[in-house]
Design a protein around this motif. Structure first.
Motif, PDB file in Angstrom:
ATOM      1  N   LYS A 286      41.948  39.246  44.931  1.00 35.68           N
ATOM      2  CA  LYS A 286      41.140  39.601  43.758  1.00 35.68           C
ATOM      3  C   LYS A 286      39.911  40.317  44.282  1.00 35.68           C
ATOM      4  O   LYS A 286      39.251  39.832  45.212  1.00 35.68           O
ATOM      5  CB  LYS A 286      40.735  38.352  42.980  1.00 35.68           C
ATOM      6  CG  LYS A 286      39.800  38.638  41.812  1.00 35.68           C
ATOM      7  CD  LYS A 286      39.439  37.362  41.044  1.00 35.68           C
ATOM      8  CE  LYS A 286      38.542  36.459  41.870  1.00 35.68           C
ATOM      9  NZ  LYS A 286      38.063  35.291  41.092  1.00 35.68           N
ATOM     10  N   PRO A 314      37.048  38.045  35.235  1.00 39.56           N
ATOM     11  CA  PRO A 314      38.183  37.477  35.979  1.00 39.56           C
ATOM     12  C   PRO A 314      39.008  36.538  35.108  1.00 39.56           C
ATOM     13  O   PRO A 314      38.468  35.670  34.411  1.00 39.56           O
ATOM     14  CB  PRO A 314      37.493  36.715  37.117  1.00 39.56           C
ATOM     15  CG  PRO A 314      36.187  37.417  37.320  1.00 39.56           C
ATOM     16  CD  PRO A 314      35.767  37.835  35.946  1.00 39.56           C
ATOM     17  N   ASN A 315      40.327  36.766  35.127  1.00 40.84           N
ATOM     18  CA  ASN A 315      41.216  35.948  34.293  1.00 40.84           C
ATOM     19  C   ASN A 315      42.470  35.476  35.017  1.00 40.84           C
ATOM     20  O   ASN A 315      43.319  34.804  34.421  1.00 40.84           O
ATOM     21  CB  ASN A 315      41.602  36.704  33.016  1.00 40.84           C
ATOM     22  CG  ASN A 315      42.227  38.063  33.305  1.00 40.84           C
ATOM     23  OD1 ASN A 315      42.849  38.279  34.343  1.00 40.84           O
ATOM     24  ND2 ASN A 315      42.046  39.015  32.379  1.00 40.84           N
ATOM     25  N   GLY A 316      42.610  35.836  36.299  1.00 38.53           N
ATOM     26  CA  GLY A 316      43.725  35.336  37.094  1.00 38.53           C
ATOM     27  C   GLY A 316      45.061  36.003  36.831  1.00 38.53           C
ATOM     28  O   GLY A 316      46.078  35.595  37.407  1.00 38.53           O
ATOM     29  N   THR A 317      45.088  37.051  36.002  1.00 40.64           N
ATOM     30  CA  THR A 317      46.357  37.712  35.700  1.00 40.64           C
ATOM     31  C   THR A 317      46.744  38.682  36.816  1.00 40.64           C
ATOM     32  O   THR A 317      45.922  39.076  37.650  1.00 40.64           O
ATOM     33  CB  THR A 317      46.268  38.476  34.374  1.00 40.64           C
ATOM     34  OG1 THR A 317      45.282  39.510  34.507  1.00 40.64           O
ATOM     35  CG2 THR A 317      45.871  37.545  33.236  1.00 40.64           C
ATOM     36  N   GLN A 320      44.846  41.855  37.795  1.00 41.99           N
ATOM     37  CA  GLN A 320      43.662  41.768  38.647  1.00 41.99           C
ATOM     38  C   GLN A 320      44.018  41.347  40.076  1.00 41.99           C
ATOM     39  O   GLN A 320      43.140  40.935  40.834  1.00 41.99           O
ATOM     40  CB  GLN A 320      42.661  40.778  38.046  1.00 41.99           C
ATOM     41  CG  GLN A 320      42.155  41.203  36.682  1.00 41.99           C
ATOM     42  CD  GLN A 320      41.126  40.256  36.092  1.00 41.99           C
ATOM     43  OE1 GLN A 320      40.822  39.206  36.659  1.00 41.99           O
ATOM     44  NE2 GLN A 320      40.574  40.631  34.948  1.00 41.99           N
ATOM     45  N   GLN A 321      45.263  41.499  40.441  1.00 33.86           N
ATOM     46  CA  GLN A 321      45.703  41.105  41.782  1.00 33.86           C
ATOM     47  C   GLN A 321      46.205  42.339  42.540  1.00 33.86           C
ATOM     48  O   GLN A 321      47.003  43.123  42.012  1.00 33.86           O
ATOM     49  CB  GLN A 321      46.800  40.038  41.695  1.00 33.86           C
ATOM     50  CG  GLN A 321      46.301  38.735  41.068  1.00 33.86           C
ATOM     51  CD  GLN A 321      47.372  37.675  40.991  1.00 33.86           C
ATOM     52  OE1 GLN A 321      48.529  37.903  41.357  1.00 33.86           O
ATOM     53  NE2 GLN A 321      47.000  36.492  40.512  1.00 33.86           N
ATOM     54  N   VAL A 421      44.352  35.394  46.908  1.00 36.41           N
ATOM     55  CA  VAL A 421      44.929  34.576  45.833  1.00 36.41           C
ATOM     56  C   VAL A 421      46.370  34.183  46.112  1.00 36.41           C
ATOM     57  O   VAL A 421      46.914  33.292  45.476  1.00 36.41           O
ATOM     58  CB  VAL A 421      44.835  35.292  44.466  1.00 36.41           C
ATOM     59  CG1 VAL A 421      43.384  35.486  44.084  1.00 36.41           C
ATOM     60  CG2 VAL A 421      45.550  36.642  44.498  1.00 36.41           C
TER      61      VAL A 421
END
Length: 422
Positions: A286, A314-317, A320-321, A421
């Protein structure tokens, strides 16, 4: 001469203060750590041509802009590997192509170029009035912008009437030709460069270039020292050159004292990239912008070529990686795990403000990024094609603010925290 062909990148560690000193001594800055990304050790068979996958042999006798007297050929008479781990460039006195001398000029143009790094070669140079050996670099945009707008970095030049001295010089808009910004290095005790191999190198970083002979620094150029009418052009890829010129504006012409043939022996040429501390190829990260606290994000989790890249909470989806994958030249491509597409500069642009998008992985410089650690633990990402930094438009902080490239300026809009991540 024998030499080892196994080697590791030079690593200089920081000096620490001695605990027994009565007075406090400041801790020395750690020198850059360099990883080897390209080299030629010239291990070919005796009499073989330079490696055609790495070098282009330029030919011609047009004076090369300096009133030089030689005709550069691609014959083995003028360039060859000697079977003992050396490239030999030989300057000869002979009639050829309407000229009275022949020699060779090798370049990596179209084969290899790099933005920033350590470039070095171990060379024994020729000698004599009128000889002009050089190890140098040109900006790979020279075909479109011309010289000196492309930039030139002369790592080592020698004029034969100065057998104990070499020169390191930068040429750019407002400081070119006779007025390049340079300095010289002289061997101690009357030694001459023709008598032994010496290592000539530069260390090139975004705002500074440093010149060395045998590890001794003798010249520094800082971006901040340029004045009015002078432009910093060392923020894009440069390619390498090796040549021995005969005659010309600077060295003058050979005379009765000049002995021919003359040879420049090159033991190796090596290029290093500054170590990207903690960035592991294959790891998914991330990227959080320091100025906004927002993550590097693909708009609406899109998957189509040309989809906008932006910042977003930031939402961890997967949007975004980003998977960092190392390239052979020391750069990285960043593949978005949600789309499978690469972080890309739109239309391979080089201008400040060019937008960043996702695009099918194609291996072009528009998708190559140098990832360099800042002193505060963040990273800057420099695009190899443009030499510009990954930047949040107008230093914005709102969700949906677009991401662009912009001249490296060290602001928080260009600083990114990398968090693994997976």
């Amino acid at each position: 001469m024998s030499k080892k062909k196994w080697f590791v990148a030079t690593v200089a560690s920081a000096l620490l203060c001695g605990s027994l000193l009565l007075n406090a001594v400041p801790k020395a800055e750690a020198a850059p750590v360099w990883n080897l990304v390209w080299s030629d050790e010239f291990n070919g068979a005796a009499g073989s041509a330079p490696d055609g996958s790495k070098w282009v042999q330029e030919t011609g006798g047009n004076g090369w802009g300096n009133n030089e007297l030689e005709y550069y050929t691609d014959r083995r008479d003028n360039s060859y590997q000697d079977g003992n781990g050396n490239l030999v460039i030989k300057a000869k006195k002979e009639s050829y192509g309407g000229r009275d001398y022949t020699s060779a000029r090798l370049t990596t143009q179209g084969k290899f170029a790099q933005t920033y790094g350590k470039m070095e070669a171990r060379i024994k140079i020729p000698y004599g009035q009128g000889l002009w050996p050089a190890f140098w670099m040109l900006g790979d945009n020279i075909g479109s912008v011309g010289w000196p707008q492309s930039g030139e970095l002369d790592i080592m030049e020698n004029v034969g009437y100065e057998p104990s001295m070499v020169h390191g010089t930068a040429h750019g808009p407002g400081y070119s030709g006779c007025c390049g910004i340079g300095n010289s290095y002289t061997l101690p005790g009357g030694q001459q460069f023709k008598d032994a191999y010496h290592v000539f190198s530069i260390e090139w970083e975004p705002n500074q270039v440093r010149w060395y002979v045998d590890g001794q620094q003798f010249h520094t150029l800082n971006k901040s020292q340029l004045g009015a009418g002078q432009t910093w052009v060392y923020d894009h890829p440069f390619f390498l050159l090796l040549n021995v010129a005969v005659g010309g504006n600077w060295p003058g012409n050979p005379d009765g004292s000049t002995v021919f043939p003359q040879t420049m022996n090159v033991d190796y040429v090596r290029v290093y990239q500054q170590a990207n501390s903690g960035v592991a190829s294959g790891t998914v990260y991330k990227l959080t912008n320091s100025g906004s606290g927002k993550a590097l994000d693909v708009a609406s989790a899109g998957t189509a070529d040309g989809t906008k890249v932006q910042i977003w909470t930031p939402n961890g989806t997967a949007a975004q990686q980003w998977r960092a994958v190392s390239n052979s030249d020391g750069t990285y491509k960043l593949i978005n795990t949600g789309s499978g597409k690469a972080l890309d500069v739109a239309s391979a642009g080089t201008a400040d403000g060019t937008k960043v998008q996702i695009w099918t992985d194609n291996g072009t410089a528009a998708q190559k990024w140098t990832i360099t650690a800042n002193a505060d633990g963040t990273y800057k990402l420099i695009n190899a094609g443009s030499g510009k930094a990954l930047d949040v438009t107008s230093s914005g902080t709102a969700d949906g603010t677009s991401v662009q490239i912009w001249t490296d300026n060290g602001t928080s809009a260009q600083k990114w925290q990398l968090t693994a991540v997976q």
